[in-house]
Scaffold this motif. Structure first.
Motif, PDB file in Angstrom:
ATOM      1  N   LEU A  68       0.826  -1.212   0.000  1.00 33.47           N
ATOM      2  CA  LEU A  68       0.000   0.000   0.000  1.00 33.47           C
ATOM      3  C   LEU A  68       0.862   1.265   0.000  1.00 33.47           C
ATOM      4  O   LEU A  68       0.488   2.279  -0.593  1.00 33.47           O
ATOM      5  N   ARG A  69       2.022   1.197   0.619  1.00 33.31           N
ATOM      6  CA  ARG A  69       2.955   2.321   0.589  1.00 33.31           C
ATOM      7  C   ARG A  69       3.387   2.587  -0.857  1.00 33.31           C
ATOM      8  O   ARG A  69       3.427   3.735  -1.304  1.00 33.31           O
ATOM      9  N   LEU A  70       3.713   1.511  -1.578  1.00 32.25           N
ATOM     10  CA  LEU A  70       4.084   1.683  -2.989  1.00 32.25           C
ATOM     11  C   LEU A  70       2.896   2.219  -3.785  1.00 32.25           C
ATOM     12  O   LEU A  70       3.064   3.130  -4.603  1.00 32.25           O
ATOM     13  N   ALA A  71       1.702   1.683  -3.544  1.00 35.75           N
ATOM     14  CA  ALA A  71       0.513   2.154  -4.275  1.00 35.75           C
ATOM     15  C   ALA A  71       0.303   3.642  -4.058  1.00 35.75           C
ATOM     16  O   ALA A  71       0.075   4.400  -5.007  1.00 35.75           O
ATOM     17  N   ARG A  72       0.405   4.085  -2.824  1.00 35.50           N
ATOM     18  CA  ARG A  72       0.217   5.504  -2.502  1.00 35.50           C
ATOM     19  C   ARG A  72       1.272   6.366  -3.191  1.00 35.50           C
ATOM     20  O   ARG A  72       0.964   7.387  -3.800  1.00 35.50           O
ATOM     21  N   ASP A  73       2.515   5.942  -3.120  1.00 36.68           N
ATOM     22  CA  ASP A  73       3.606   6.781  -3.597  1.00 36.68           C
ATOM     23  C   ASP A  73       3.792   6.700  -5.115  1.00 36.68           C
ATOM     24  O   ASP A  73       4.100   7.711  -5.757  1.00 36.68           O
ATOM     25  N   ALA A  74       3.561   5.539  -5.693  1.00 34.41           N
ATOM     26  CA  ALA A  74       3.725   5.392  -7.148  1.00 34.41           C
ATOM     27  C   ALA A  74       2.592   6.052  -7.922  1.00 34.41           C
ATOM     28  O   ALA A  74       2.766   6.415  -9.083  1.00 34.41           O
ATOM     29  N   ALA A  75       1.439   6.219  -7.290  1.00 33.80           N
ATOM     30  CA  ALA A  75       0.289   6.829  -7.971  1.00 33.80           C
ATOM     31  C   ALA A  75       0.405   8.342  -8.067  1.00 33.80           C
ATOM     32  O   ALA A  75      -0.370   8.980  -8.776  1.00 33.80           O
ATOM     33  N   GLN A  76       1.360   8.916  -7.369  1.00 31.74           N
ATOM     34  CA  GLN A  76       1.551  10.358  -7.435  1.00 31.74           C
ATOM     35  C   GLN A  76       2.226  10.730  -8.763  1.00 31.74           C
ATOM     36  O   GLN A  76       2.874   9.911  -9.389  1.00 31.74           O
ATOM     37  N   THR A  77       2.048  11.973  -9.159  1.00 31.12           N
ATOM     38  CA  THR A  77       2.699  12.456 -10.375  1.00 31.12           C
ATOM     39  C   THR A  77       3.599  13.611 -10.002  1.00 31.12           C
ATOM     40  O   THR A  77       3.096  14.623  -9.509  1.00 31.12           O
ATOM     41  N   PRO A  78       4.912  13.471 -10.178  1.00 36.02           N
ATOM     42  CA  PRO A  78       5.616  12.267 -10.638  1.00 36.02           C
ATOM     43  C   PRO A  78       5.641  11.201  -9.544  1.00 36.02           C
ATOM     44  O   PRO A  78       5.421  11.497  -8.367  1.00 36.02           O
ATOM     45  N   SER A  79       5.923   9.985  -9.967  1.00 35.27           N
ATOM     46  CA  SER A  79       5.961   8.865  -9.032  1.00 35.27           C
ATOM     47  C   SER A  79       6.961   9.149  -7.920  1.00 35.27           C
ATOM     48  O   SER A  79       8.065   9.629  -8.165  1.00 35.27           O
TER      49      SER A  79
ATOM     50  N   SER B 283      -0.455   0.530 -12.191  1.00 37.96           N
ATOM     51  CA  SER B 283      -0.368   1.116 -13.534  1.00 37.96           C
ATOM     52  C   SER B 283      -1.706   1.061 -14.262  1.00 37.96           C
ATOM     53  O   SER B 283      -2.103   2.027 -14.920  1.00 37.96           O
ATOM     54  N   LEU B 284      -2.410  -0.059 -14.152  1.00 37.90           N
ATOM     55  CA  LEU B 284      -3.732  -0.179 -14.758  1.00 37.90           C
ATOM     56  C   LEU B 284      -4.661   0.895 -14.200  1.00 37.90           C
ATOM     57  O   LEU B 284      -5.375   1.574 -14.950  1.00 37.90           O
ATOM     58  N   PHE B 285      -4.639   1.056 -12.890  1.00 33.52           N
ATOM     59  CA  PHE B 285      -5.512   2.066 -12.298  1.00 33.52           C
ATOM     60  C   PHE B 285      -5.020   3.477 -12.571  1.00 33.52           C
ATOM     61  O   PHE B 285      -5.811   4.412 -12.564  1.00 33.52           O
ATOM     62  N   GLY B 286      -3.746   3.636 -12.864  1.00 35.36           N
ATOM     63  CA  GLY B 286      -3.259   4.939 -13.305  1.00 35.36           C
ATOM     64  C   GLY B 286      -3.965   5.371 -14.581  1.00 35.36           C
ATOM     65  O   GLY B 286      -4.392   6.523 -14.718  1.00 35.36           O
ATOM     66  N   PHE B 287      -4.116   4.435 -15.514  1.00 32.50           N
ATOM     67  CA  PHE B 287      -4.861   4.721 -16.745  1.00 32.50           C
ATOM     68  C   PHE B 287      -6.321   5.028 -16.420  1.00 32.50           C
ATOM     69  O   PHE B 287      -6.878   6.027 -16.877  1.00 32.50           O
ATOM     70  N   LEU B 288      -6.940   4.171 -15.612  1.00 34.45           N
ATOM     71  CA  LEU B 288      -8.353   4.364 -15.283  1.00 34.45           C
ATOM     72  C   LEU B 288      -8.587   5.662 -14.516  1.00 34.45           C
ATOM     73  O   LEU B 288      -9.581   6.353 -14.758  1.00 34.45           O
ATOM     74  N   ASN B 289      -7.688   5.998 -13.597  1.00 33.69           N
ATOM     75  CA  ASN B 289      -7.820   7.250 -12.840  1.00 33.69           C
ATOM     76  C   ASN B 289      -7.789   8.437 -13.783  1.00 33.69           C
ATOM     77  O   ASN B 289      -8.626   9.341 -13.698  1.00 33.69           O
ATOM     78  N   ARG B 290      -6.851   8.441 -14.691  1.00 29.00           N
ATOM     79  CA  ARG B 290      -6.730   9.557 -15.634  1.00 29.00           C
ATOM     80  C   ARG B 290      -7.941   9.594 -16.565  1.00 29.00           C
ATOM     81  O   ARG B 290      -8.496  10.657 -16.832  1.00 29.00           O
ATOM     82  N   TRP B 291      -8.350   8.435 -17.058  1.00 23.13           N
ATOM     83  CA  TRP B 291      -9.491   8.347 -17.980  1.00 23.13           C
ATOM     84  C   TRP B 291     -10.762   8.902 -17.316  1.00 23.13           C
ATOM     85  O   TRP B 291     -11.435   9.768 -17.859  1.00 23.13           O
TER      86      TRP B 291
END
Length: 195
Positions: A118-129, A156-164
């Motif tokens: 979850l730490r990676l999910a939180r931090d990798a979802a930020q822009t920039p990662s 990464s999949l949810f990165g696309f969905l979040n942006r979409w």
């Protein structure tokens, strides 16, 4: 209001097998997919990627949905937050655990392995990662390389969905909207432009 209105399911019969499977699992067909269906090749490609990421099968469904939820929350996508929370609860995750997910660092409902993911999910979802080598060092103490790949693929999949969904202001369907209002509001979730 959505910037581009979704198609009616009957307008794209070639996707009916996929829609039927999603309807059975979730109880509805996401408006995001019905909007993508206006460009059939896009929905075909997205569906293939989503199936592949889900089919890796290296992490359990609860962790997958929690990773997707935290990544979506970090990205600010209310549509995906509602979807991932409802899917997690539908898969057996305790709604109280979902409500506490943003406190995963200290809440005793979360294991050290879950915290690392979850730490990676939180931090990798930020822009920039904001992911670093330290994230991967921590993950390696709990997960295999294939499991780490599935965690990153989920983010990464949810990165696309979040942006979409944020960009398209996709209309949130009744089922996840009702769940989010009932179970996520105490954590700061409120309907956005798509609800």
């Amino acid at each position: 209001m959505a910037h581009v209105e979704p198609l009616d399911r009957a307008d794209v019969p070639q996707f009916e097998p996929q829609f039927a499977a999603i309807q059975e699992a979730a109880g509805f067909v996401p408006n995001s997919m019905l909007t993508m269906a206006k460009v059939p090749a896009l929905l075909e490609a997205f569906s293939g990627l989503a199936f592949a990421v889900n089919a890796i099968g290296e992490i359990d469904r609860e962790l997958f949905q929690l990773v997707a939820h935290v990544a979506s929350r970090a990205a600010g996508c209310r549509y995906c937050q509602a979807h991932t929370a409802a899917a997690a609860a539908g898969g057996g995750t305790d709604p109280e655990k979902l409500e506490a997910v943003w406190g995963f660092e200290t809440d005793d409902r979360f294991s050290e392995a879950e915290r690392a993911a979850l730490r990676l999910a939180r931090d990798a979802a930020q822009t920039p990662s904001a992911s670093t080598q330290r994230h991967f060092d921590e993950l390696a103490t709990h997960f295999s390389e294939k499991q780490i790949i599935q965690i990153v693929a989920c983010i990464s999949l949810f990165g696309f969905l979040n942006r979409w969904n944020d960009t398209m202001a996709t209309t949130l369907e009744e089922e996840p909207l009702a769940f989010a209002k009932a179970h996520l509001a105490s954590g700061g979730w409120e309907p956005g432009p798509h609800a």
